[in-house]
Design a protein around this motif. Structure first.
Motif, PDB file in Angstrom:
ATOM      1  N   LEU A 123     -16.869  59.629  90.428  1.00 45.52           N
ATOM      2  CA  LEU A 123     -18.216  60.378  89.834  1.00 45.52           C
ATOM      3  C   LEU A 123     -17.810  60.469  88.352  1.00 45.52           C
ATOM      4  N   GLY A 124     -16.500  61.467  88.200  1.00 44.58           N
ATOM      5  CA  GLY A 124     -16.023  61.611  86.868  1.00 44.58           C
ATOM      6  C   GLY A 124     -15.645  60.595  85.846  1.00 44.58           C
ATOM      7  N   MET A 125     -15.164  59.348  86.194  1.00 40.82           N
ATOM      8  CA  MET A 125     -15.169  58.425  85.296  1.00 40.82           C
ATOM      9  C   MET A 125     -16.144  57.394  85.170  1.00 40.82           C
ATOM     10  N   CYS A 126     -17.186  57.168  86.313  1.00 41.05           N
ATOM     11  CA  CYS A 126     -18.090  56.221  86.114  1.00 41.05           C
ATOM     12  C   CYS A 126     -19.490  56.649  86.349  1.00 41.05           C
ATOM     13  N   GLY A 127     -19.616  58.015  86.655  1.00 44.54           N
ATOM     14  CA  GLY A 127     -20.876  58.797  86.697  1.00 44.54           C
ATOM     15  C   GLY A 127     -21.848  58.661  85.336  1.00 44.54           C
ATOM     16  N   GLY A 128     -21.223  59.082  84.414  1.00 44.11           N
ATOM     17  CA  GLY A 128     -22.175  58.807  83.124  1.00 44.11           C
ATOM     18  C   GLY A 128     -22.443  57.470  83.021  1.00 44.11           C
ATOM     19  N   VAL A 129     -21.646  56.559  83.167  1.00 45.28           N
ATOM     20  CA  VAL A 129     -22.054  55.087  82.957  1.00 45.28           C
ATOM     21  C   VAL A 129     -23.145  54.759  83.493  1.00 45.28           C
ATOM     22  N   VAL A 130     -22.894  54.996  84.899  1.00 50.19           N
ATOM     23  CA  VAL A 130     -24.229  54.754  85.873  1.00 50.19           C
ATOM     24  C   VAL A 130     -25.554  55.377  85.666  1.00 50.19           C
ATOM     25  N   GLY A 131     -25.278  56.703  85.255  1.00 48.34           N
ATOM     26  CA  GLY A 131     -26.563  57.280  84.913  1.00 48.34           C
ATOM     27  C   GLY A 131     -27.098  56.612  83.435  1.00 48.34           C
ATOM     28  N   ALA A 132     -26.190  56.298  82.469  1.00 47.10           N
ATOM     29  CA  ALA A 132     -26.789  55.844  81.485  1.00 47.10           C
ATOM     30  C   ALA A 132     -27.410  54.547  81.392  1.00 47.10           C
ATOM     31  N   LEU A 133     -26.722  53.667  82.376  1.00 49.89           N
ATOM     32  CA  LEU A 133     -27.218  52.341  82.683  1.00 49.89           C
ATOM     33  C   LEU A 133     -28.467  52.366  83.375  1.00 49.89           C
ATOM     34  N   THR A 134     -28.629  53.487  84.326  1.00 52.04           N
ATOM     35  CA  THR A 134     -29.875  53.554  85.122  1.00 52.04           C
ATOM     36  C   THR A 134     -31.110  53.798  84.264  1.00 52.04           C
ATOM     37  N   PHE A 135     -30.915  54.857  83.367  1.00 57.25           N
ATOM     38  CA  PHE A 135     -32.018  55.498  82.468  1.00 57.25           C
ATOM     39  C   PHE A 135     -32.346  54.511  81.330  1.00 57.25           C
ATOM     40  N   SER A 136     -31.310  53.668  80.762  1.00 54.89           N
ATOM     41  CA  SER A 136     -31.673  52.760  79.823  1.00 54.89           C
ATOM     42  C   SER A 136     -32.594  51.670  80.380  1.00 54.89           C
ATOM     43  N   LEU A 137     -32.987  51.497  81.507  1.00 53.22           N
ATOM     44  CA  LEU A 137     -33.666  50.284  82.000  1.00 53.22           C
ATOM     45  C   LEU A 137     -35.038  50.268  81.695  1.00 53.22           C
ATOM     46  N   GLU A 138     -35.781  49.358  81.470  1.00 53.77           N
ATOM     47  CA  GLU A 138     -37.049  49.423  81.011  1.00 53.77           C
ATOM     48  C   GLU A 138     -37.918  50.297  82.205  1.00 53.77           C
ATOM     49  N   PRO A 139     -39.020  50.961  81.712  1.00 56.57           N
ATOM     50  CA  PRO A 139     -39.547  51.863  82.754  1.00 56.57           C
ATOM     51  C   PRO A 139     -40.164  51.075  83.890  1.00 56.57           C
ATOM     52  N   ARG A 140     -40.588  49.831  83.760  1.00 62.18           N
ATOM     53  CA  ARG A 140     -41.080  48.838  84.842  1.00 62.18           C
ATOM     54  C   ARG A 140     -39.964  48.616  85.965  1.00 62.18           C
ATOM     55  N   VAL A 141     -38.746  48.730  85.482  1.00 55.95           N
ATOM     56  CA  VAL A 141     -37.643  48.416  86.424  1.00 55.95           C
ATOM     57  C   VAL A 141     -37.248  49.921  86.951  1.00 55.95           C
ATOM     58  N   GLN A 142     -37.389  51.001  86.306  1.00 57.05           N
ATOM     59  CA  GLN A 142     -36.880  52.087  86.802  1.00 57.05           C
ATOM     60  C   GLN A 142     -38.086  52.491  88.108  1.00 57.05           C
ATOM     61  N   ARG A 143     -39.346  52.076  87.791  1.00 57.36           N
ATOM     62  CA  ARG A 143     -40.337  52.207  88.649  1.00 57.36           C
ATOM     63  C   ARG A 143     -40.184  51.300  90.157  1.00 57.36           C
ATOM     64  N   SER A 144     -39.749  50.458  90.175  1.00 57.57           N
ATOM     65  CA  SER A 144     -39.493  49.390  91.008  1.00 57.57           C
ATOM     66  C   SER A 144     -38.133  49.645  91.838  1.00 57.57           C
ATOM     67  N   TRP A 145     -38.030  50.006  92.799  1.00 55.60           N
ATOM     68  CA  TRP A 145     -36.709  50.099  93.709  1.00 55.60           C
ATOM     69  C   TRP A 145     -36.092  48.894  93.909  1.00 55.60           C
ATOM     70  N   PRO A 146     -36.781  47.883  94.145  1.00 57.24           N
ATOM     71  CA  PRO A 146     -35.929  46.540  94.449  1.00 57.24           C
ATOM     72  C   PRO A 146     -35.365  45.742  92.975  1.00 57.24           C
ATOM     73  N   ARG A 147     -36.331  46.153  91.901  1.00 56.14           N
ATOM     74  CA  ARG A 147     -35.630  45.617  90.718  1.00 56.14           C
ATOM     75  C   ARG A 147     -34.615  46.396  90.296  1.00 56.14           C
ATOM     76  N   MET A 148     -34.635  47.686  90.355  1.00 58.26           N
ATOM     77  CA  MET A 148     -33.610  48.698  89.859  1.00 58.26           C
ATOM     78  C   MET A 148     -32.275  48.556  91.009  1.00 58.26           C
ATOM     79  N   MET A 149     -32.449  48.007  92.079  1.00 52.35           N
ATOM     80  CA  MET A 149     -31.239  47.797  92.802  1.00 52.35           C
ATOM     81  C   MET A 149     -30.648  46.558  92.430  1.00 52.35           C
ATOM     82  N   LEU A 150     -31.433  45.514  91.987  1.00 47.30           N
ATOM     83  CA  LEU A 150     -30.828  44.439  91.702  1.00 47.30           C
ATOM     84  C   LEU A 150     -30.081  44.565  90.410  1.00 47.30           C
ATOM     85  N   PHE A 151     -30.473  45.304  89.739  1.00 47.10           N
ATOM     86  CA  PHE A 151     -29.618  45.461  88.399  1.00 47.10           C
ATOM     87  C   PHE A 151     -28.329  46.584  88.666  1.00 47.10           C
ATOM     88  N   GLN A 152     -28.428  47.424  89.749  1.00 48.53           N
ATOM     89  CA  GLN A 152     -27.342  47.972  90.044  1.00 48.53           C
ATOM     90  C   GLN A 152     -26.236  47.101  90.723  1.00 48.53           C
TER      91      GLN A 152
END
Length: 225
Positions: free
Chosen positions: A17-46
């Motif tokens: 959480l401390g080491m990678c939480g910020g990285v994960v959050g930044a990567l998640t919210f930097s994805l295109e809105p169409r990816v963020q709105r699609s759970w399957p697409r977002m999971m593929l990127f994760q």
């Protein structure tokens, strides 16, 4: 050894959480809105991020396993392997003390790796913004080199594994253990953050990692006896 590495990966979630939480959050919210709105697409990127990260771990593990094998070829390998296994146990105990909030010496070790990371980080910056899965995978590979006491303790174990293959497998098992935590952070960041900040959760994880470290030291001693 592989099971221990996998379990440490799972229990290290509160440290992730401390080491990678910020990285994960930044990567998640930097994805295109169409990816963020699609759970399957977002999971593929994760998954692409995380499998790239695990690939980075496996490369490091193979390098350290090869180094350990070369050291063992210079002298009788068993005593060297036992010493490295004890050192890995000590690192794990130090990490457990950090997770539980009782001692923070691991932070000093992480700072040593910051110099290497400062040279590698520009490679990650060139991959952003991330729009394709292959970019996400490459970013994850670079992300795997982020300075982390949890990773360092496992690299010592990889060093004692005896070969490049076994060292790579140790780090692969460790990386697979970290996937559930980091996926949860990527998808349920708020709830997971709240859970891992609970003192009792951190202390239980810390005690578990300390127990695994003591077990590694016992195994090294038992071989000698």
């Amino acid at each position: 050894m592989y099971i221990t590495a996998f379990v440490v990966g799972i229990l290290g979630g509160v440290h992730c959480l401390g080491m990678c939480g910020g990285v994960v959050g930044a990567l998640t919210f930097s994805l295109e809105p169409r990816v963020q709105r699609s759970w399957p697409r977002m999971m593929l990127f994760q998954l692409a991020y995380n499998f790239g990260r695990i690939g980075g771990y496996a490369i490091m593990g193979a390098l350290f396993g090869l180094l350990g094998a070369q050291l063992g070829s210079l002298v009788t390998f068993l005593p060297v392997q036992q010493a490295l296994q004890v050192l890995a146990g000590v690192f794990m105990i130090s990490l457990g003390l950090y997770l539980g909030g009782w001692w923070f010496g691991v932070v000093q070790i992480e700072r040593l790796g910051a110099k290497l990371w400062s040279r590698i980080q520009p490679l990650a910056n060139k991959l952003t913004p991330i729009k394709r899965l292959d970019q996400a995978w490459l970013y994850g590979t670079v992300w795997g080199w982020l300075p982390c006491g949890l990773v360092y303790s496992m690299l010592i174990m990889a060093l004692s594994a005896g070969s490049a293959l076994q060292g790579g497998l140790v780090m692969l098992a460790f990386g697979l253990g970290t996937i559930p935590n980091l996926l949860l952070m990527g998808v349920f960041a708020f709830y997971f953050t709240k859970l891992t900040r609970m003192v009792l959760v951190r202390q239980l994880a810390g005690l578990s990692v300390i127990g695994l470290g003591l077990w590694q030291i016992y195994l090294a001693w038992a071989v000698q006896v």
